[in-house]
Scaffold this active site. Structure first.
Site, short mmCIF file in Angstrom:
data_model
loop_
_atom_site.label_atom_id
_atom_site.label_comp_id
_atom_site.label_asym_id
_atom_site.label_seq_id
_atom_site.Cartn_x
_atom_site.Cartn_y
_atom_site.Cartn_z
N CYS A 118 -12.32 -18.18 30.51
CA CYS A 118 -11.91 -18.75 29.17
C CYS A 118 -11.91 -20.07 29.00
CB CYS A 118 -10.57 -18.13 28.70
SG CYS A 118 -10.59 -15.95 29.14
N HIS A 245 -7.21 -21.17 23.73
CA HIS A 245 -7.59 -19.92 23.88
C HIS A 245 -7.35 -19.08 22.80
CE1 HIS A 245 -9.81 -16.49 25.70
NE2 HIS A 245 -8.42 -16.14 26.92
N ASN A 275 -10.24 -11.21 22.65
CA ASN A 275 -10.30 -11.99 23.22
C ASN A 275 -11.76 -12.72 22.79
OD1 ASN A 275 -10.06 -13.69 25.56
ND2 ASN A 275 -8.44 -12.83 26.61
N1 ACO Z 1 -2.64 1.82 24.98
C1 ACO Z 1 -1.05 2.36 24.91
N2 ACO Z 1 -1.01 2.48 25.90
C2 ACO Z 1 -1.06 1.24 27.49
C3 ACO Z 1 -2.33 0.62 26.87
C4 ACO Z 1 -2.75 0.53 25.60
N3 ACO Z 1 -4.02 0.23 25.12
N4 ACO Z 1 -2.33 0.10 28.06
C5 ACO Z 1 -2.14 0.35 28.70
N5 ACO Z 1 -0.82 1.14 28.84
C6 ACO Z 1 0.28 1.48 28.76
C7 ACO Z 1 0.48 1.56 30.02
O1 ACO Z 1 -0.53 2.19 30.73
C8 ACO Z 1 1.94 1.42 30.99
O2 ACO Z 1 2.12 2.94 30.50
P1 ACO Z 1 3.61 3.85 31.72
O3 ACO Z 1 4.73 2.79 31.13
O4 ACO Z 1 3.42 5.55 31.18
O5 ACO Z 1 2.20 3.15 32.69
C9 ACO Z 1 2.57 1.38 29.58
O6 ACO Z 1 1.73 0.88 28.59
C10 ACO Z 1 2.65 -0.70 29.88
O7 ACO Z 1 1.87 -1.31 30.11
P2 ACO Z 1 1.87 -2.53 30.94
O8 ACO Z 1 0.51 -3.04 31.65
O9 ACO Z 1 3.25 -2.87 31.52
O10 ACO Z 1 1.98 -3.30 29.82
P3 ACO Z 1 2.35 -5.22 29.52
O11 ACO Z 1 3.24 -4.25 28.74
O12 ACO Z 1 2.26 -5.64 30.72
O13 ACO Z 1 1.12 -5.19 28.65
C11 ACO Z 1 -0.48 -6.90 28.27
C12 ACO Z 1 -0.03 -5.37 28.35
C13 ACO Z 1 -0.65 -6.81 26.80
C14 ACO Z 1 -2.06 -6.44 28.58
C15 ACO Z 1 0.31 -7.29 28.74
O14 ACO Z 1 0.77 -7.41 29.40
C16 ACO Z 1 -0.60 -9.63 28.73
O15 ACO Z 1 -0.77 -9.73 27.06
N6 ACO Z 1 -1.18 -9.61 29.94
C17 ACO Z 1 -2.04 -11.16 29.50
C18 ACO Z 1 -3.71 -10.61 29.74
C19 ACO Z 1 -4.07 -11.41 28.14
O16 ACO Z 1 -4.05 -12.11 27.65
N7 ACO Z 1 -4.89 -11.44 29.38
C20 ACO Z 1 -6.42 -12.43 28.94
C21 ACO Z 1 -6.02 -13.77 28.83
S1 ACO Z 1 -7.26 -14.40 30.41
C22 ACO Z 1 -8.29 -13.99 29.74
O17 ACO Z 1 -9.08 -15.00 28.70
C23 ACO Z 1 -9.29 -13.80 30.70
#
Ligand code: ACO
Length: 329
Positions: A118, A245, A275
């Protein structure tokens, strides 16, 4: 060493719109989960007959066409082609070489891809600057293009909701240092928080530790931004627009709250773009240009971060200030 500035831009938009409701029919998710956590409502992915190649060709072709119309720049004036991608259709030829062939770009110039995920477009701009300074040519084409839909595990709800396809490109010009400020801050911290493919895993899909990526992003974005401003020797209030980004609206929200740069200077299109990794910054720039948000002489702050882990900040000018001054006279 000479500086560079962006003269024109272009983008290629994948034709298939996938909403959060569409995704909820494929995996156990919902708009109520996705939108508050990511800021994404819908994303575009490749439709029939589209690929990372067609998107890249469209984006670069548009930037070049605008360069012809506005500045009289021709194919034979191009001195390098540098593409950023992690999803090229073939390991070789590079995506840049395929674009070169499709657009009949000159032969005796360097043409290559950069893999910095990215942060790739910002890295590619700096690589292009080095190449133009080395070969003495004045213009270069730089792009970011991705078809990440090809690399997603559509059963993995933690990744398939985030990523999308697209391409963006810039026609750049090498200019003497005094003409326009420029600062490029490139960095990397080796790590496997985001991985895709490879002989060790034998898993072709994008996998990510979302929480670790979030922490990394909010830590390094200010470092990259301040690094670029300091290298360019300009204060933050000289910046017209910040283009980060487009990874996640929550990451951007966090960064905007802590930044001294006013919120309205941060461009965002994550809600409909998703993204698109290396394509996200250049396609945002192209959208801004299309919407008339960029003015000749603007100073832009670009910030990339992503797999690698890489991060990158850049202060770069847009357009020829002289052209704006002439219009005003
Ligand atoms: N829909 C519903 N539930 C979901 C989903 C979904 N799509 N994805 C995960 N969950 C569930 C999980 O299974 C988990 O359930 P559990 O508590 O029963 O185990 C719960 O939601 C929480 O999951 P987490 O992974 O802890 O969710 P988090 O609050 O961390 O949010 C997210 C996830 C949005 C990906 C967050 O971590 C984030 O914003 N991270 C940055 C990631 C990013 O932007 N990456 C791209 C940048 S790098 C690049 O561009 C290559």
């Amino acid at each position: 060493m000479d500086h560079i500035r962006i003269l024109t831009t272009g983008r290629g938009i994948a034709s298939r719109t996938v909403t959060n409701d569409d995704l909820s029919k494929v995996v156990d998710t919902s708009d109520d989960w996705i939108y508050p956590r990511t800021g994404i409502h819908s994303r575009q992915i490749c439709g029939e007959g589209e690929s990372v190649c067609t998107l890249a060709e469209e984006a670069v072709g548009k930037a070049l066409e605008k360069g012809k119309t506005r500045f009289g720049i021709r194919e034979e004036d191009i001195g390098c082609v540098v593409g950023a991608t992690i999803s090229g259709a073939t390991a070789t030829p590079s995506l840049s070489c395929l674009v070169q062939q499709a657009l009949h770009l000159p032969e005796q110039i360097p043409v290559l891809d950069v893999n910095a995920a990215c942060s790739g477009f910002v890295y590619a701009l700096e690589v292009a600057r080095g190449l133009l300074c080395a070969n003495g040519k004045r213009y270069g084409l730089v792009f970011g293009a991705e078809a990440l839909s090809r690399l997603l595990d559509w059963q993995d709800r933690t990744t398939c909701i985030l990523f999308a396809d697209g391409a963006g490109a810039a026609l750049i010009e090498r200019v003497p240092e005094k003409e326009v400020p420029y600062g490029s801050f490139l960095a990397a911290r080796g790590g496997t928080e985001i991985v895709c493919g490879g002989v060790n895993t034998e898993d072709p899909h994008i996998r990510m530790d979302g929480k670790a990526v979030f922490r990394f992003a909010v830590t390094v974005i200010p470092v990259a931004a301040e690094g670029a401003l300091s290298l360019a020797g300009v204060p933050a209030d000289a910046i017209s627009h910040v283009i980060c980004h487009q990874a996640n609206a929550r990451i951007l929200g966090h960064v905007m709250r802590k930044s001294t740069i006013p919120r309205e200077k941060f461009f965002q299109n994550i809600s409909t773009a998703g993204n698109t990794s290396a394509a996200s910054i250049p396609s945002a720039l192209a959208q801004m240009e299309e919407e008339g948000l960029l003015k000749e002489g603007d100073l832009l702050l670009l910030v990339g971060f992503g797999s690698g882990l890489t991060y990158a900040g850049m202060v770069i000018g847009y357009g020829r200030k002289e052209a704006e001054d002439e219009k005003a006279e």
